[in-house]
Write a protein that holds these residues in place. Structure first.
Motif, short mmCIF file in Angstrom:
data_model
loop_
_atom_site.label_atom_id
_atom_site.label_comp_id
_atom_site.label_asym_id
_atom_site.label_seq_id
_atom_site.Cartn_x
_atom_site.Cartn_y
_atom_site.Cartn_z
N GLU A 85 0.82 -1.21 0.00
CA GLU A 85 0.00 0.00 0.00
C GLU A 85 0.86 1.27 0.00
O GLU A 85 0.47 2.28 -0.58
N THR A 86 2.02 1.19 0.60
CA THR A 86 2.93 2.33 0.56
C THR A 86 3.47 2.53 -0.85
O THR A 86 3.58 3.66 -1.33
N LYS A 87 3.78 1.42 -1.50
CA LYS A 87 4.29 1.49 -2.88
C LYS A 87 3.23 2.11 -3.80
O LYS A 87 3.55 2.94 -4.66
N ARG A 88 1.97 1.73 -3.60
CA ARG A 88 0.90 2.32 -4.42
C ARG A 88 0.76 3.82 -4.14
O ARG A 88 0.59 4.62 -5.06
N ALA A 89 0.81 4.19 -2.87
CA ALA A 89 0.70 5.61 -2.51
C ALA A 89 1.88 6.41 -3.09
O ALA A 89 1.70 7.54 -3.55
N GLU A 90 3.05 5.79 -3.10
CA GLU A 90 4.23 6.46 -3.67
C GLU A 90 4.03 6.67 -5.17
O GLU A 90 4.31 7.75 -5.70
N ARG A 91 3.52 5.66 -5.85
CA ARG A 91 3.27 5.76 -7.30
C ARG A 91 2.23 6.85 -7.59
O ARG A 91 2.40 7.66 -8.50
N ASP A 92 1.18 6.89 -6.79
CA ASP A 92 0.15 7.92 -6.96
C ASP A 92 0.73 9.32 -6.72
O ASP A 92 0.40 10.27 -7.45
#
Length: 140
Positions: A85-92
């Motif tokens: 979920e952190t990786k997704r937030a970083e990508r966003d």
């Protein structure tokens, strides 16, 4: 300023130098305009007497993005493991910031900026760590 004969007439760049320096009018008797001579001396020797204009030029720094050779230039390698979920937030966040800047943003730059922002917001970091269980005590 090479190629100009000494005393061959008016300096064709006199207007340019007068608009960039208030000291140029004091130096009209010299062979070359003083600001250019200072710029050449600074680039070759690195230390000369500093006029207020040269001090102003030195105080202006080229931003890190433009003065580096590559994204890793001047950085230490630090392994980073992220939860999904952190990786997704970083990508966003990366996409949003690229939209804001209308330019590509390096993932390495984003990550370091996030670390710096986190270091400035330790209360927010503390709150996140508490969500992960830091500060919890258990009676045994």
């Amino acid at each position: 300023m090479t190629g100009m004969k000494e005393g061959a007439g008016e300096d064709p760049f006199a207007e340019d130098s007068s608009t960039t320096s208030s000291d140029t009018s004091e130096e009209t008797g010299s062979v070359e305009p003083e600001p250019i001579a200072n710029a050449e001396n600074e680039s070759t020797s690195g230390s000369t007497s500093k006029s207020p204009q040269s001090q102003q030029r030195q105080s202006m720094q080229i931003p890190y993005k433009f003065r580096r050779d590559g994204v890793q230039d001047g950085r230490d390698r630090v392994p980073l493991f992220l939860q999904p979920e952190t990786k997704r937030a970083e990508r966003d966040a990366l996409r949003e910031l690229e939209d804001r800047f209308d330019d590509d943003v390096s993932l390495t730059d984003l990550r370091e900026a996030l670390v710096i922002a986190g270091l400035d917001q330790l209360d927010d970091v503390e709150e996140q760590l508490e969500e992960w269980g830091y500060g919890m005590t258990f009676d045994t």
